[in-house]
Design an enzyme around this catalytic site. Structure first.
Site, short mmCIF file in Angstrom:
data_model
loop_
_atom_site.label_atom_id
_atom_site.label_comp_id
_atom_site.label_asym_id
_atom_site.label_seq_id
_atom_site.Cartn_x
_atom_site.Cartn_y
_atom_site.Cartn_z
N LYS A 111 0.71 -1.31 0.13
CA LYS A 111 0.01 -0.15 -0.09
C LYS A 111 0.56 1.35 -0.11
O LYS A 111 0.48 2.26 -0.51
CB LYS A 111 -0.97 0.02 1.25
CG LYS A 111 -2.30 -0.84 0.97
CD LYS A 111 -3.25 -0.62 1.99
CE LYS A 111 -4.41 -1.46 1.88
NZ LYS A 111 -5.29 -1.44 3.12
N LYS A 192 -4.54 -10.75 -6.46
CA LYS A 192 -5.68 -10.86 -5.96
C LYS A 192 -6.80 -9.94 -6.39
O LYS A 192 -6.46 -8.82 -6.71
CB LYS A 192 -5.64 -11.10 -4.44
CG LYS A 192 -5.42 -9.50 -3.90
CD LYS A 192 -5.47 -9.61 -2.25
CE LYS A 192 -5.51 -8.20 -1.74
NZ LYS A 192 -5.63 -8.02 -0.52
N LYS A 195 -10.55 -4.35 -4.70
CA LYS A 195 -11.46 -3.12 -4.69
C LYS A 195 -10.99 -2.23 -5.52
O LYS A 195 -11.78 -1.23 -6.09
CB LYS A 195 -12.01 -2.60 -3.33
CG LYS A 195 -12.69 -3.59 -2.34
CD LYS A 195 -12.55 -3.10 -0.88
CE LYS A 195 -13.53 -3.80 -0.31
NZ LYS A 195 -13.53 -3.39 1.26
P1 AMP Z 1 -11.26 -5.45 3.19
O1 AMP Z 1 -12.06 -5.12 1.91
O2 AMP Z 1 -9.55 -5.27 2.64
O3 AMP Z 1 -11.71 -4.70 4.24
O4 AMP Z 1 -11.46 -7.15 3.04
C1 AMP Z 1 -12.61 -7.58 3.70
C2 AMP Z 1 -12.32 -9.14 3.84
O5 AMP Z 1 -12.38 -9.86 2.48
C3 AMP Z 1 -11.12 -9.47 4.47
O6 AMP Z 1 -11.29 -10.57 5.41
C4 AMP Z 1 -10.06 -9.96 3.17
O7 AMP Z 1 -9.08 -10.94 3.70
C5 AMP Z 1 -11.05 -10.68 2.36
N1 AMP Z 1 -10.63 -10.48 0.94
C6 AMP Z 1 -10.16 -9.36 0.25
N2 AMP Z 1 -9.81 -9.51 -1.12
C7 AMP Z 1 -9.76 -10.90 -1.12
C8 AMP Z 1 -9.57 -11.88 -2.00
N3 AMP Z 1 -9.19 -11.29 -3.20
N4 AMP Z 1 -9.94 -13.26 -2.03
C9 AMP Z 1 -10.43 -13.57 -0.98
N5 AMP Z 1 -10.75 -12.97 0.28
C10 AMP Z 1 -10.25 -11.45 0.05
#
Ligand code: AMP
Ligand code: TRP
Length: 326
Positions: A111, A192, A195
């Protein structure tokens, strides 16, 4: 009863990676654990945010939680900044975490490259996450694979504090899905699904229209071999689509590979569009109504009150063990 805690950042573009890796587990766990789910707005501000957008995204994510089946009657759902003890414990944990530990965090390293002038908060992000988890005597943290290192740090901090000050925290465990724990980008299956990727076709968002889902899947990167088989190394695109298919349908990858023997990528992708859209339909249908409702706001307020009560007990214990305050 075991205690579950997890959080999602209030940003737009919640995608099937978030769903399959984390959110889906939230619903399954509600029936036999005491679940606490948070919208982590203080984590969101570790990178610049537009205040109006942030406010909107907080309610968007809360409505999504409920649309996928998180039930505020069974689980505590709240917004992180409404419970001041997160920041309070964050400071205390800062003083029990080493610069070296945070410097090694891969998410920070990634990041930081995207930001011209990374904030101290971005560096400190994993300590706030540890305080989210430890504040509630959490046993289990359902998250995607990308959070493994952060969970490990929360464990290390808990063990360290317990060693220095006597039993203060429960040492938490991560909980990861077998399929869907790491969903990859559709355009570049070696990174991966995220968003923030500028290419919208790299992801499928939970609220995307069926036609958009179709376009993203049909244009997903594959390879020229034309055979449906699983090999993350040789065939990352098809393997990712097989993982997604398996996670949504409940069929094993091995079974899918057999089913699609002799079929081309086109057939396989068309069926995957159906499977994904069928799973997202009920979420899309429920979402709008929930998002407009007063109940949504009321349940978040009630959630914050319940969470504060638990959090305050932990803070009292921490302060006592560390010799803080009067
Ligand atoms: P965040 O959007 O970073 O708040 O992530 C929310 C949840 O989604 C967290 O538990 C992350 O580990 C999971 N997560 C985010 N991106 C992925 C992905 N590409 N595959 C699986 N889990 C994900
Ligand atoms: N860091 C997590 C993510 O980006 C979000 C998060 C913040 C979280 N605090 C948490 C997840 C506590 C689980 C538990 O996905």
């Amino acid at each position: 009863m075991s205690r579950v805690f997890s959080g999602v950042q209030p940003t737009g573009n919640i995608h099937i990676g978030n769903y399959l890796g984390a959110l889906r587990q939230f619903v399954d766990l509600q029936n036999d654990s005491e679940c606490i789910y948070c919208i982590v707005d203080m984590h969101a501000i570790t990178v610049p945010q537009d205040p109006k957008e942030l406010k909107k995204h907080i309610l968007d994510v809360a409505a999504l939680y409920m649309a996928i089946g998180v039930d505020p009657k069974k689980s505590i759902v709240f917004v992180q900044s409404d419970v001041k003890q997160h920041a309070e414990l964050g400071w205390i944990l800062n003083c029990n975490t080493y610069m070296g530990e945070l410097s090694r965090m891969t998410q920070y390293k990634q990041k930081k490259q995207k930001s011209e002038n990374p904030s101290v908060g971005l560096f400190d992000y994993p300590v706030l996450m540890a305080s989210d988890i430890l504040l509630y005597d959490t046993d289990t943290v359902p998250v995607g694979n990308d959070q493994k290192q952060h969970i490990e740090l929360a464990r290390d901090i808990a063990i360290r504090v317990n060693g220095k000050y006597g039993k203060t925290f429960v040492v938490p465990d991560g909980r990861f899905m077998k399929s869907g724990a790491r969903v990859m980008s559709l355009d570049d299956p070696t990174s991966k699904m995220s968003k923030s990727n500028p290419n919208e076709k790299s992801r499928i968002c939970l609220l995307d229209e069926p036609n958009k889902v179709k376009k993203a899947i049909m244009s997903a990167t594959t390879d020229s071999e034309g055979v449906i088989r699983y090999s993350v190394k040789e065939k990352p695109g098809i393997s990712n689509l097989l993982d997604i298919y398996s996670a949504f349908s409940g069929k094993s990858v091995a079974k899918l590979v057999k089913e699609y023997e002799g079929h081309g990528y086109g057939d396989f992708k068309k069926d995957l569009v159906e499977v994904v859209n069928q799973s997202l339909d009920p979420i899309r249908n429920r979402y709008q109504e929930i998002r407009q409702s007063q109940e949504l706001v009321d349940s978040l307020k009630e959630g914050a009150e319940k969470a504060s009560e638990i959090a305050e007990k932990t803070i009292k214990r921490v302060k006592k063990n560390m010799g803080l305050g009067l």
